[in-house]
Each structure stands twice: as structure tokens, then as C-alpha cells.
Scaffold this motif. Structure first.
Motif, PDB file in Angstrom:
ATOM      1  N   ALA A 148       0.802  -1.233   0.000  1.00  0.00           N
ATOM      2  CA  ALA A 148       0.000   0.000   0.000  1.00  0.00           C
ATOM      3  C   ALA A 148       0.838   1.288   0.000  1.00  0.00           C
ATOM      4  O   ALA A 148       0.493   2.233  -0.718  1.00  0.00           O
ATOM      5  CB  ALA A 148      -0.953  -0.018   1.196  1.00  0.00           C
ATOM      6  N   ASP A 149       1.910   1.333   0.791  1.00  0.00           N
ATOM      7  CA  ASP A 149       2.653   2.591   0.936  1.00  0.00           C
ATOM      8  C   ASP A 149       3.904   2.676   0.065  1.00  0.00           C
ATOM      9  O   ASP A 149       4.715   3.588   0.231  1.00  0.00           O
ATOM     10  CB  ASP A 149       3.004   2.831   2.410  1.00  0.00           C
ATOM     11  CG  ASP A 149       1.753   3.028   3.256  1.00  0.00           C
ATOM     12  OD1 ASP A 149       0.738   3.512   2.705  1.00  0.00           O
ATOM     13  OD2 ASP A 149       1.770   2.677   4.450  1.00  0.00           O
ATOM     14  N   ILE A 150       4.056   1.723  -0.839  1.00  0.00           N
ATOM     15  CA  ILE A 150       5.149   1.812  -1.815  1.00  0.00           C
ATOM     16  C   ILE A 150       4.710   2.855  -2.851  1.00  0.00           C
ATOM     17  O   ILE A 150       3.562   2.829  -3.274  1.00  0.00           O
ATOM     18  CB  ILE A 150       5.390   0.434  -2.484  1.00  0.00           C
ATOM     19  CG1 ILE A 150       5.914  -0.572  -1.449  1.00  0.00           C
ATOM     20  CG2 ILE A 150       6.356   0.554  -3.664  1.00  0.00           C
ATOM     21  CD1 ILE A 150       6.088  -1.995  -1.975  1.00  0.00           C
ATOM     22  N   HIS A 166       6.425   5.179  -0.940  1.00  0.00           N
ATOM     23  CA  HIS A 166       6.697   6.222   0.059  1.00  0.00           C
ATOM     24  C   HIS A 166       7.311   5.674   1.334  1.00  0.00           C
ATOM     25  O   HIS A 166       7.974   6.400   2.065  1.00  0.00           O
ATOM     26  CB  HIS A 166       5.408   6.973   0.393  1.00  0.00           C
ATOM     27  CG  HIS A 166       4.707   7.460  -0.832  1.00  0.00           C
ATOM     28  ND1 HIS A 166       5.251   8.418  -1.655  1.00  0.00           N
ATOM     29  CD2 HIS A 166       3.539   7.089  -1.418  1.00  0.00           C
ATOM     30  CE1 HIS A 166       4.441   8.626  -2.676  1.00  0.00           C
ATOM     31  NE2 HIS A 166       3.393   7.822  -2.563  1.00  0.00           N
ATOM     32  N   ASP A 167       7.077   4.408   1.622  1.00  0.00           N
ATOM     33  CA  ASP A 167       7.543   3.844   2.877  1.00  0.00           C
ATOM     34  C   ASP A 167       8.765   2.949   2.629  1.00  0.00           C
ATOM     35  O   ASP A 167       8.653   1.853   2.077  1.00  0.00           O
ATOM     36  CB  ASP A 167       6.393   3.036   3.511  1.00  0.00           C
ATOM     37  CG  ASP A 167       6.714   2.593   4.925  1.00  0.00           C
ATOM     38  OD1 ASP A 167       7.851   2.126   5.159  1.00  0.00           O
ATOM     39  OD2 ASP A 167       5.828   2.695   5.783  1.00  0.00           O
ATOM     40  N   ALA A 168       9.912   3.455   3.048  1.00  0.00           N
ATOM     41  CA  ALA A 168      11.166   2.744   2.791  1.00  0.00           C
ATOM     42  C   ALA A 168      11.203   1.384   3.499  1.00  0.00           C
ATOM     43  O   ALA A 168      11.746   0.417   2.953  1.00  0.00           O
ATOM     44  CB  ALA A 168      12.354   3.606   3.223  1.00  0.00           C
ATOM     45  N   ASP A 169      10.613   1.308   4.682  1.00  0.00           N
ATOM     46  CA  ASP A 169      10.609   0.041   5.420  1.00  0.00           C
ATOM     47  C   ASP A 169       9.806  -1.013   4.657  1.00  0.00           C
ATOM     48  O   ASP A 169      10.238  -2.160   4.501  1.00  0.00           O
ATOM     49  CB  ASP A 169       9.964   0.214   6.809  1.00  0.00           C
ATOM     50  CG  ASP A 169      10.837   1.055   7.733  1.00  0.00           C
ATOM     51  OD1 ASP A 169      12.039   1.198   7.435  1.00  0.00           O
ATOM     52  OD2 ASP A 169      10.304   1.559   8.725  1.00  0.00           O
ATOM     53  N   ASP A 170       8.622  -0.616   4.198  1.00  0.00           N
ATOM     54  CA  ASP A 170       7.778  -1.559   3.457  1.00  0.00           C
ATOM     55  C   ASP A 170       8.476  -2.034   2.189  1.00  0.00           C
ATOM     56  O   ASP A 170       8.357  -3.204   1.802  1.00  0.00           O
ATOM     57  CB  ASP A 170       6.432  -0.912   3.102  1.00  0.00           C
ATOM     58  CG  ASP A 170       5.541  -0.742   4.332  1.00  0.00           C
ATOM     59  OD1 ASP A 170       5.898  -1.281   5.398  1.00  0.00           O
ATOM     60  OD2 ASP A 170       4.501  -0.071   4.223  1.00  0.00           O
ATOM     61  N   MET A 171       9.205  -1.124   1.547  1.00  0.00           N
ATOM     62  CA  MET A 171       9.919  -1.512   0.327  1.00  0.00           C
ATOM     63  C   MET A 171      11.017  -2.510   0.658  1.00  0.00           C
ATOM     64  O   MET A 171      11.220  -3.481  -0.066  1.00  0.00           O
ATOM     65  CB  MET A 171      10.490  -0.275  -0.373  1.00  0.00           C
ATOM     66  CG  MET A 171       9.369   0.578  -0.974  1.00  0.00           C
ATOM     67  SD  MET A 171       9.877   2.222  -1.422  1.00  0.00           S
ATOM     68  CE  MET A 171      10.614   1.930  -3.021  1.00  0.00           C
TER      69      MET A 171
HETATM   70 CA    CA Z   1       3.813   1.205   6.429  1.00  0.00          CA
END
Ligand code: CA
Ligand code: C2E
Ligand code: CA
Ligand code: CA
Length: 279
Positions: A207-209, A211-216
Motif C-alpha cells: 500500500a505505501d510503496i 513512500h515507505d522505505a521500510d515496506d519496500m
Molecule cells: Ca507502512
């Protein structure tokens, strides 16, 4: 919630009575729904990122409620699970999905996998193996085209019996995918013991790809883990081109999500297959 009376005896408050009554009538409706043939399946394509064509369909159940219109699983699966109705509903889903996949094949459409969700209750039921075997023999679908999606949290709840169950299913020749992968606590050593074909990366990581480096980082790690374990990997909930590009660059095999298509009725899906996956 239930309140405790002076002597520690549970007392039903008036609000509680109303809630219980609603739940009972909903449960009754659920029971009738099967008899009245009110369930329908929608199908969402899973797409090969290399070729851009549809390689699979996930069957998703909907309840065509006489008064309320289309009711989504989020509004009835939990109750069905609690009351046990999920077992006959799940059997219906399996039968319907296998028949549909076979019908598309018999139509000369490009053969695709059919992916069916299996709930906790269903997975634990002894007769699951028989149910799957029956759905296959009655439809005439070759078992290799059927993939069962089992959530990671369900597998991890009782690892030993899950593995035994998965081996029984493997014997039938069907494929197994871990749904909502990344949300549970699979140890890498446990993963190696599963007779698995595929990991399905949970939507929450996508969802947050970008923008979210951790999720990536987590998503890329799951993909490389899958590659090392020789598993296929699919991402669900892919809504944007940026997400798709990131997944392709990270080596993901397949994607599923609104970017390509929402779940659609069988006729719509048929048309999408006729165009050989191009829409
Ligand atoms: Ca997240
Ligand atoms: P799931 O197995 O994780 O299925 C994917 C859900 O994500 C579906 O919701 C699908 O419509 C939705 N989805 C697909 N692409 C996107 C996207 O790009 N963005 C967003 N935001 N959502 C997307 P649906 O159909 O409402 O199903 C919800 C859940 O209900 C499923 O989650 C599954 O756990 C359960 N379910 C659905 N059909 C069945 C069934 O036949 N049997 C059982 N036991 N559970 C089912
Ligand atoms: Ca699923
Ligand atoms: Ca999922």
C-alpha cells in the motif's frame, strides 16, 4: 459486553439482547443463503509481469442478499467462521470455482490457475481432503490448476498439524500458497518444511510503496527469500504503476490488484481471458 451481576453471574443487558438477536437472525439468513443459492463468485486476475497476461484467477465469494444487494466477505465471513457455516460455504466455493475453471478451459480459453481461499475452520475439518478431491473429480479439473490460499497466521497456529494437512493436500496434486505473507511469524526453517508453491505478499506491505522505505525493504526481502527457497511470489493489492514497477524491479513474478482489474463477474472475466490477458 456481558456485565457481571452482584454474584458474578453474567447478565444480558438490553443492548446485548438486541445484538444477540441481530446475530441470530443473521446466522439464520446465512444458513438459508446456501439453500437459496445466494452466493456468487467474482474473479480477480493474477498477472505475469513478464508477459502481461493473466495466469490465474482468485475466486472471491460475495453474498447476493435479497434485501441488501451484494454483501462483501468482510461483512459475513467472520460470522460464518464462528457459526461453522463457512464449511458448507467453502465447499460450495471450491466446487463452483473448479467447475468455472474447467468451463473456461473447455471453451478453449488459455488455461489458468484457479485460486481458492481456505478458512481456518475449513482447513481444520477432517473432510477437507474429501471435499477438494470431490470438487476436482466432479468438475474434471486437473489438480495442478487448483491452488489453495492458506493464511500465514493459520499455518503458524498449529505448525505440526498444518504441515501434515498440507502434505495431504499435496498428495492430491493441488498447489498451496501462503496468503497474507509477512503478517505472521513464519520462521525461515519452518517455511522450508512446507510443501509450498507460492508466497503471496500481504497488501499492507504494498500500500505505501513507494513512500515507505521500510515496506519496500520488507517486500524486496520477501521476494529474495522466495527466490532462494525456489518459490513463486505474488504481490496483492497492487494499485499503482509505481508499485508494479518496484515489484518487477525486485524480481516479483506476478501481481494482483486494482491496477490491472478489480474482481469481476464470470462473464467479464471470460472476456478478459478471450483477449489473452490484454485489456
Ligand atoms: Ca507502512
Ligand atoms: P484476501 O484473500 O486477502 O483477498 C484479497 C482482497 O483484497 C479481496 O477483498 C479483493 O477484492 C481485495 N483487493 C484486490 N485487489 C486490491 C487492491 O488493489 N486494493 C485493495 N485495497 N484491495 C484489493 P474481498 O473480496 O472483499 O475479500 C476479503 C477477504 O475475504 C479475502 O481477503 C479473504 O480473506 C476472504 N474471502 C473472500 N472470499 C473467500 C472465500 O471464498 N472463502 C474464504 N474462506 N474467505 C474468503
Ligand atoms: Ca486470498
Ligand atoms: Ca490476502
Amino acid at each position: 459486553a456481558k456485565e457481571l451481576g452482584r454474584d458474578g453471574i453474567a447478565i444480558f443487558t438490553p443492548e446485548m439482547t438486541a445484538t444477540v438477536r441481530r446475530k441470530l437472525s443473521r446466522t439464520d439468513e446465512l444458513r438459508q443463503a446456501l439453500l437459496r443459492d445466494e452466493f456468487v463468485l467474482h474473479y480477480q486476475p493474477q498477472v505475469d509481469v513478464q508477459t502481461g497476461s493473466i495466469v490465474a484467477a482468485e475466486a472471491l465469494v460475495r453474498w447476493n442478499h435479497p434485501g441488501e444487494g451484494l454483501v462483501y466477505p468482510g461483512d459475513f465471513i467472520a460470522l460464518a467462521e464462528e457459526t461453522g457455516h463457512i464449511v458448507p460455504i467453502g465447499e460450495w466455493v471450491l466446487q463452483r470455482a473448479c467447475k468455472q475453471a474447467k468451463a473456461w478451459q473447455d471453451h478453449g480459453l488459455p488455461p489458468i490457475r484457479i485460486c481458492v481461499n481456505v478458512s481456518a475452520r475449513q482447513f481444520q475439518e477432517k473432510r477437507l481432503i474429501e471435499t477438494v478431491a470431490n470438487a476436482l473429480s466432479e468438475s474434471g479439473l486437473d489438480p495442478t490448476w487448483l491452488e489453495l490460499e492458506i493464511t500465514e497466521s493459520l499455518i503458524m497456529k498449529d505448525l505440526a498439524s498444518s504441515i501434515a494437512r498440507m502434505h495431504e493436500l499435496e498428495q492430491l496434486g493441488v498447489k498451496l500458497a501462503v496468503d497474507d505473507f509477512g503478517t505472521g511469524y513464519s520462521s525461515l526453517s519452518a517455511l522450508k518444511r512446507f510443501p509450498l508453491s507460492r508466497l503471496k505478499i500481504d497488501r499492507s506491505f504494498i500500500a505505501d510503496i513507494p513512500h515507505d522505505a521500510d515496506d519496500m525493504a520488507i517486500t524486496a526481502a520477501i521476494i529474495s527469500l522466495a527466490q532462494k527457497l525456489d518459490l513463486e511470489v505474488i504481490a496483492e493489492g497492487v494499485e499503482t504503476k509505481e508499485q508494479a514497477r518496484f515489484l518487477v524491479d525486485s524480481g516479483c513474478n506476478e501481481i494482483q490488484g486494482y491496477l490491472y482489474s478489480r474482481p469481476v463477474e464470470e462473464e467479464r472475466f471470460h472476456c478478459m481471458l478471450e483477449n489473452n490477458g490484454r485489456i
